[in-house]
Design an enzyme around this catalytic site. Structure first.
Site: not given
Length: 256
Positions: A120, A137
């Protein structure tokens, strides 16, 4: 990266684990698109802070980036509830994507919804897109966020936010480094940061804001929460109550 995937069920709820006791996601089987865990509901509290789901079609958010798929709870909620949103999910572990497809009713990819398998942080750094809502998350089997818990990463996210941009991050409030993690977000966003009081699970959702200032009274938050519950089923009333009772809102207002 392929964590050991385990799936369990109890009392009508299916849980995702990465080979440990930590719950990485949950789905109520009879309500597969609802947000079962309290912290996932609070990850969507940006809908209280920005004017989303407007009747005139000028809805927020238009572009959503989700880092960390888990049991696909956030991805499914955004996909089914916010039809104006285009959603990009980034998940580092192919096995998690496979489990979400097999056990957690992950939507098929289409023009609105796509999945990228990779890091990410690297995804944010290498692309120039602007995002309205970035939901972070990502944890390993030991509840560690790694590179997603660095000031450099949060600064990179801020640089990719639109004029109405928000970042929401799931932190584990019982972790030893929680206060330092929150401070890194605070520095990256020049103190435009808000942390919701810890959920029963120990999760804390922190927000960083960019662009247009946010000003909301508790009364406005409560009215917005009631509207969202009636429109989408998302109940953020308890979140507003906990925020009000926490004593962290000077003058009874959120200002970001």
């Amino acid at each position: 990266m392929n964590p050991p995937i385990e799936v369990s069920e109890e009392a009508g709820v299916r849980y995702l684990h990465f080979g440990s006791e930590w719950v990485q996601g949950a789905m109520r089987i009879r309500k597969p698109n609802a947000l079962e865990l309290a912290y996932t509901r609070e990850m969507m509290a940006g809908l209280l802070l920005r004017d989303g789901l407007a009747e005139d079609g000028a809805s927020w958010p238009r572009r959503v980036l989700i880092i960390g798929l888990g049991a696909a709870s956030l991805a499914k909620y955004v996909f089914h509830t916010l039809p104006q949103a285009r959603i990009q999910v980034v998940e580092i572990a192919p096995a998690v994507v496979a489990a979400a497809r097999q056990f957690f009713r992950l939507p098929p990819e289409d023009i609105r919804f796509s999945i990228h398998v990779g890091c990410g942080a690297q995804y944010v750094l290498e692309r120039e897109q602007k995002w309205d809502y970035v939901l972070v998350d990502g944890f390993d089997r030991n509840a560690r966020a790694g590179v997603l818990d660095t000031q450099a990463f949060h600064e990179a996210v801020r640089s990719r936010l639109s004029e109405h941009g928000l970042m929401a991050v799931n932190l584990f409030g019982r972790a030893r480094g929680y206060k330092a993690a929150l401070e890194r977000i605070n520095r990256a966003f020049d103190a435009r940061c808000l942390a919701f009081p810890s959920c029963d699970s120990g999760n804390v959702v922190a927000y960083g804001a960019a662009g247009e200032p946010i000003e909301r009274s508790v009364a406005e938050l409560r009215e917005r929460a009631g509207w969202l519950k009636a429109r989408t089923g998302l109940d953020l009333g308890p979140t507003v109550t906990r925020l009000e009772q926490s004593g962290t809102l000077p003058g009874g207002r959120v200002e970001l």
